[in-house]
Design a protein around this motif. Sequence first.
Motif, PDB file in Angstrom:
ATOM      1  N   PRO B 113       0.837  -1.206   0.000  1.00  0.00           N
ATOM      2  CA  PRO B 113       0.000   0.000   0.000  1.00  0.00           C
ATOM      3  C   PRO B 113       0.871   1.255   0.000  1.00  0.00           C
ATOM      4  CG  PRO B 113      -0.714  -1.535   1.685  1.00  0.00           C
ATOM      5  CD  PRO B 113       0.556  -2.064   1.141  1.00  0.00           C
ATOM      6  N   VAL B 115       0.474   4.038   1.405  1.00  0.00           N
ATOM      7  CA  VAL B 115       0.663   4.628   2.734  1.00  0.00           C
ATOM      8  C   VAL B 115       1.852   3.983   3.441  1.00  0.00           C
ATOM      9  CG1 VAL B 115      -0.406   5.086   4.943  1.00  0.00           C
ATOM     10  CG2 VAL B 115      -1.806   4.992   2.904  1.00  0.00           C
ATOM     11  N   VAL B 116       1.907   2.640   3.364  1.00  0.00           N
ATOM     12  CA  VAL B 116       3.004   1.924   4.025  1.00  0.00           C
ATOM     13  C   VAL B 116       4.332   2.317   3.384  1.00  0.00           C
ATOM     14  CG1 VAL B 116       3.953  -0.350   4.502  1.00  0.00           C
ATOM     15  CG2 VAL B 116       1.498   0.032   4.693  1.00  0.00           C
ATOM     16  N   PHE B 119       5.248   5.707   4.610  1.00  0.00           N
ATOM     17  CA  PHE B 119       5.688   5.601   6.010  1.00  0.00           C
ATOM     18  C   PHE B 119       7.097   5.028   6.088  1.00  0.00           C
ATOM     19  CE2 PHE B 119       1.428   5.440   8.538  1.00  0.00           C
ATOM     20  CZ  PHE B 119       1.184   6.734   8.128  1.00  0.00           C
ATOM     21  N   TYR B 141       5.120   3.596  -6.665  1.00  0.00           N
ATOM     22  CA  TYR B 141       3.831   2.930  -6.848  1.00  0.00           C
ATOM     23  C   TYR B 141       3.274   3.172  -8.250  1.00  0.00           C
ATOM     24  CZ  TYR B 141      -1.005   1.684  -6.509  1.00  0.00           C
ATOM     25  OH  TYR B 141      -2.217   1.119  -6.772  1.00  0.00           O
ATOM     26  N   LYS B 201      -4.431  12.449  -7.085  1.00  0.00           N
ATOM     27  CA  LYS B 201      -5.258  12.195  -5.904  1.00  0.00           C
ATOM     28  C   LYS B 201      -4.421  11.673  -4.747  1.00  0.00           C
ATOM     29  CE  LYS B 201      -8.408   9.410  -7.282  1.00  0.00           C
ATOM     30  NZ  LYS B 201      -9.640   8.632  -7.471  1.00  0.00           N
ATOM     31  N   ALA B 204      -2.466  13.645  -2.000  1.00  0.00           N
ATOM     32  CA  ALA B 204      -3.115  14.090  -0.763  1.00  0.00           C
ATOM     33  C   ALA B 204      -2.674  13.247   0.433  1.00  0.00           C
ATOM     34  CB  ALA B 204      -4.636  14.022  -0.909  1.00  0.00           C
ATOM     35  N   LEU B 205      -2.037  12.095   0.182  1.00  0.00           N
ATOM     36  CA  LEU B 205      -1.545  11.268   1.285  1.00  0.00           C
ATOM     37  C   LEU B 205      -0.425  11.974   2.043  1.00  0.00           C
ATOM     38  CD1 LEU B 205      -1.475   7.726  -0.322  1.00  0.00           C
ATOM     39  CD2 LEU B 205      -2.960   8.539   1.490  1.00  0.00           C
ATOM     40  N   PHE B 207      -0.599  14.540   3.455  1.00  0.00           N
ATOM     41  CA  PHE B 207      -1.256  15.020   4.671  1.00  0.00           C
ATOM     42  C   PHE B 207      -0.871  14.168   5.880  1.00  0.00           C
ATOM     43  CE2 PHE B 207      -5.030  14.225   7.363  1.00  0.00           C
ATOM     44  CZ  PHE B 207      -5.118  15.458   7.970  1.00  0.00           C
ATOM     45  N   LEU B 208      -0.774  12.848   5.672  1.00  0.00           N
ATOM     46  CA  LEU B 208      -0.531  11.937   6.793  1.00  0.00           C
ATOM     47  C   LEU B 208       0.868  12.098   7.377  1.00  0.00           C
ATOM     48  CD1 LEU B 208      -2.165   8.617   5.544  1.00  0.00           C
ATOM     49  CD2 LEU B 208      -3.182  10.508   6.785  1.00  0.00           C
ATOM     50  N   LEU B 215      -4.469  19.603   1.632  1.00  0.00           N
ATOM     51  CA  LEU B 215      -5.288  19.030   2.692  1.00  0.00           C
ATOM     52  C   LEU B 215      -4.738  19.412   4.075  1.00  0.00           C
ATOM     53  CD1 LEU B 215      -7.796  17.373   2.600  1.00  0.00           C
ATOM     54  CD2 LEU B 215      -6.447  15.301   2.767  1.00  0.00           C
ATOM     55  N   ALA B 218      -5.810  22.755   4.778  1.00  0.00           N
ATOM     56  CA  ALA B 218      -7.240  22.754   5.095  1.00  0.00           C
ATOM     57  C   ALA B 218      -7.448  22.389   6.565  1.00  0.00           C
ATOM     58  CB  ALA B 218      -7.967  21.761   4.195  1.00  0.00           C
ATOM     59  N   ARG B 219      -6.694  21.404   7.042  1.00  0.00           N
ATOM     60  CA  ARG B 219      -6.805  20.992   8.442  1.00  0.00           C
ATOM     61  C   ARG B 219      -6.412  22.148   9.360  1.00  0.00           C
ATOM     62  NH1 ARG B 219      -8.871  19.034  12.402  1.00  0.00           N
ATOM     63  NH2 ARG B 219      -7.766  17.796  13.951  1.00  0.00           N
ATOM     64  N   TYR B 242      -9.743  19.937  -5.861  1.00  0.00           N
ATOM     65  CA  TYR B 242      -9.237  18.629  -6.309  1.00  0.00           C
ATOM     66  C   TYR B 242     -10.061  18.104  -7.488  1.00  0.00           C
ATOM     67  CZ  TYR B 242      -5.757  17.533  -2.754  1.00  0.00           C
ATOM     68  OH  TYR B 242      -4.633  17.513  -1.984  1.00  0.00           O
TER      69      TYR B 242
END
Lengths: 224, 282
Positions: B113, B115-116, B119, B141, B201, B204-205, B207-208, B215, B218-219, B242
């Motif tokens: 993934p 995200v992983v 990270f 990816y 799209k 936007a990850l 953000f994490l 994003l 926005a937070r 977006y």
Amino acid sequence: MDVLLDNLDLYGPGFLNTVELFLISAVGSLVLGTILAMLRVSPVPVLRAAGAAYVTIVRNTPLTLVFFFFAFAFPLLEIVNAATFGGSASAYYFSAALAALILYTAAFVCEVVRSGINTVPVGQAEASRALGLTFGQMLGSVVLPQATRAVVPPMMSTMIALLKNTTIAAGFSVFQAGSISLNLSERGEDQLVGLLWVALFFVVLVIPMTLLQRSLEKRWSIAR
Amino acid sequence: MTSVLFDVPGPRARLRHRLYAVVGIAALLALIGFVVYRFAESGQFDGAKWSWLEYEYVQLELLDALGNTLRAFAAGAVLALVFGAVFAAGQLSDHRFVRVPSMAVVELFRAVPLVVLIFVFHYGIALGAPFYSVVLGLTLYNGSVLAEVFRAGVLSLPRGQREAAYALGMRKTQVMTLVLLPQAVRAMLPAIISQLVVLLKDSALGFLITYEELLYQARFLGGSFEFGRPLVPITIVVAAIYIAMCLLLTWLANTLEKRNRRNKKVIDTPAKPAEDAVMAAV
């Protein structure tokens, strides 16, 4: 290996939560996606437009933004409150993650189902009607069996994507596989090793699914 | 409309369809009405919650954040295209020791993934600036998915193209770069651009891992008490941005596809492999 064995109390529940998140949202998105696909092929223009609008909007929105909405903005609309979930924040975030995953994946499921129905030539339905089959018989014995064959491989791709997408919940207070490493760092473990175990977990899950999908595609492809 | 499922409606079916339409409109209006009611009830329509739009510094901050999103997108897109081209060539290589590792790399990065992956770069290897982790994750990816798209494009070309090139005395590299790749890229352009929508799209990850993109901004703005925590209005605005950007790219892909269809020079390749690659990349 030590990182994995020493922290099984993190990995076990983490992976279990991932699987739970995946299974519930898979069922949810299949149901919602099929309903949307029915809207999109219905003979009523208004319903078709509504389905198309949903798919266009959701497909062009980042999933992270959908999570963002349900985790932070949605509670401000005061439709649900903490009491709905027994005052438990983690229960709320879990449901929020489910809502985000289901609503997002449904748009893709809808497109897969719709394209599957569209692969069946119109002549097939016309011929079955000419033979005097009822609508139900036509759908059940002629159109759907053919559509299913075309749908299964891309549907598996969508579900694989859903499985991987569950990790985004790590950023929104849902404890699952993606958030294991964040908890590991609090215990002073090596994050890199922890994350590589998580990555391996997904490789072990996803690659057999990909292989299965390829063999199904070969076996089920219909010469047209 | 022609559909497999329905005949051209007769008078009774038309009446029934009209009934469905009325029920459908009523249901839609009820849904929209409920949303508007909830928004009004919880004060999302209050002027105070939207006042942030008027401040120049807020606009500049959002613009800055949008710039960061686009920077990650641009860097990720260029690198992913390069990565995809290199590994597609590797997968198509005649040499086993090139082909097998290329396939392994592509399968690996498609299975982990995003995200992983991000990270791993941010927390695991600690690359420092989140920008690098985001771009590297997006590259690996989406590059792997693009490699599959390129490969499908080359494989779908008629064999005669390759045979004719060899008959002319071209070398392997020349056959690939002068004959096969240009045609494959042209035929696959819509699929490639759809993958770029996914890349946009996925940016936007960032953000994490606190990359200061749209994003994240926005937070930050949504949490400010100065404007009465306008999270809902800001989510709407950011979503609109977006969606507009992605629709622009999708429109480009559709235009190119239409032009391809008209252009006889582009070989009509079966769209299926590309479609699958794109669907896999949700």
